[in-house]
Design a protein around this motif. Sequence first.
Motif: not given
Lengths: 449, 238
Positions: A68-85
């Motif tokens: 098990i590791t914890w990592q700082w990762l990017p994600f996307t959300s279907s709730a967002r309509k913009d392309n903010l990372q």
Amino acid sequence: MDAKDILGLPKIPLSITPEKKSRSQKDSQRKPNGISREVYALTGGVAPLMPSIDVSQLKRRPPSDDKITWQWLPFTSSARKDNLQLYHWVRVVNCVPPTGDYSFAKYNKSVDVIRYTDEEYEKHLTDPKWTKEETDQLFDLCEQFDLLFIIIADRFPTTRTVEELKDRYYSVSRAILVARAPSPGEVTGHPLVKEPYKVTQEIERKRALSMVLSQTKHQGRKDAEVLAEAKRIAESRMAAWAAEEPDMPATSDIGPESAVGPGETISPSNVQVPAAAAAPSTSVIADNSCTLASLHLLRVYLRTYALEQMVQAASSSAGLRTIKRVEQTLQDLGVNLKPKVPTKAVCAEHLELRKEILTLLNLQKQLQYKEAEGSSFRDGSYVDMPGSAKRSQHAADQDRTFVSDTISFGGDRGVKREQKRKGPGRASETPSSPAGAHKRPRKMKDSDL
Amino acid sequence: MGKSEDSEKKKKMKDVEISVPIVYGNAAFWLGKKASEYQSHKWTVYVRGATNEDLSVVVKRAVFQLHSSFNNPTRIVESAPFELTESGWGEFEIAITLFFHNYVCEKPLNLYHHLKLYPEDESGPMSTKKPVVVESYDEVVFTEPSESFLARVQNHPAVTFPRLPAGFTLPPPVPQDESKRKRGDTKDHPLSQWFLNFSEADELLQLAAARQQVQTHIAKLRRQISLTDGQNQPFKSL
């Protein structure tokens, strides 16, 4: 004792070495395994009867098969309509990051605001008070702000009340629904169609609500009293009228009482107690003329019957308890409840006496109320006054009346009475005349005579 | 007389009432040695004028409804004195219905009297000489009396004649049959020595005294209330 425990000092004077042994024994007894002692102390320091947490499980390490590791990762959300990372900490198991949509995306709900076409607008939705532009703006705002009309009203370019906006929105939506529906039957179940928005009702409701909320406790109590009074009057009227002949000349005094509806809180709350005292008297006068009229129609009747009717009419606004108190007072005064020689003069006097006693009792209640009010002001606490006045010992009530009165029925025994606070059931020591000073409904003791 | 005069008259007469003070009740004698199981008392139930005057100017007949165990429990008395004598052992409610002359009133009036045979004080000896007497005073009130009624009863001692509105005149009284009236009154009635006295003076005094006390108390309370109001006022203005 705990301090001594912490410091490791003896509770009772003992030599050191045996203590050390006992101390270490106690320590291992007291300190639980799996959690630190301070944490354990937070729970009360004593083991619960039924341990809610399996203490031994607390410090268990996870099975170390997976990495098990914890990592700082990017994600996307279907709730967002913009392309903010965006980025967040992710629990990675065996180098495999989790899949799936952002877990909070499912909470991104919004309202289904029905949008109309221009054609539909022309056909169904025109309104003299609304331009198309305004309506469009309204709908845009509704969509943007999820039907939060207070915000919409705030943002709306022209000044419109919340009720107006709601009215326009709901009536437009309703009209569209009905227009688009293949048959009227299909939409009758829809809440918008079933229960249309009523502007005037809403305005009225909000006004009434703000009135109620802004009432002081005092006003609220007064209103309750007046309402109870009106209810009693109306009920006794119903009973009286149901019993009387149909061609009896009607009196029109119901007007003032029935006007006091639940919504009308302004006038009653402004009028002080005199109004409450006036209401019974106007109803008494009305009842009297009703009774006289019905007696007249009988053509022949007995004087005692007439007196009975008049007495009933006069006490129609009073509760059973008050009536009993009136009768007790009459007895105390040495007056027959039913006159032995009921001539016209005697009956008239008797009736007047009863009315005067009613007034007396009302005044006593008033005074108690005001005195309780006064003492609550001084205490600085709001006590529920009429309730506590009743709840306190009935005897205490009577005592208060008598302590404040120097003259009681049956002569001036002021000094003696003021100095004594009598408990319940105590008879007067001074020999009283038949007009004793007790208003409590209890049998007269021999010592009273 | 013109129509308007008639209605004028009617309006004035609206508040005129004639009242007839009556006393009704019973006197019961224990039969002592002659008493049997079912006939222990001899009792008389009656309705009389309060001043023992003849009631027949007003009352046409009196009907006494007795307990169903009596033969012919409905007893009709067609003339004064309106009374009924029977013997029995039980106490029960007697319904007395008074029927009035046509010129008086067309509706009858009901009185209810509970027959009393046994004395209140159960410990005392029962006497054949002294009856148990229970009487009730009441007044029969007639509203809007007709002119003929007024004419008939003016000057009659059994009736409390009202004050007539101004300008009202009655036809001259019909000459009364004095001897008939004498027969009908109860002044020399065998039971008259037992009749109770009803004086309104005592009761009026009692009531006046009571009213005085109550009024004084009321005035006092009013003063106290305004005092307390004054004390509470500073708090209320906060």
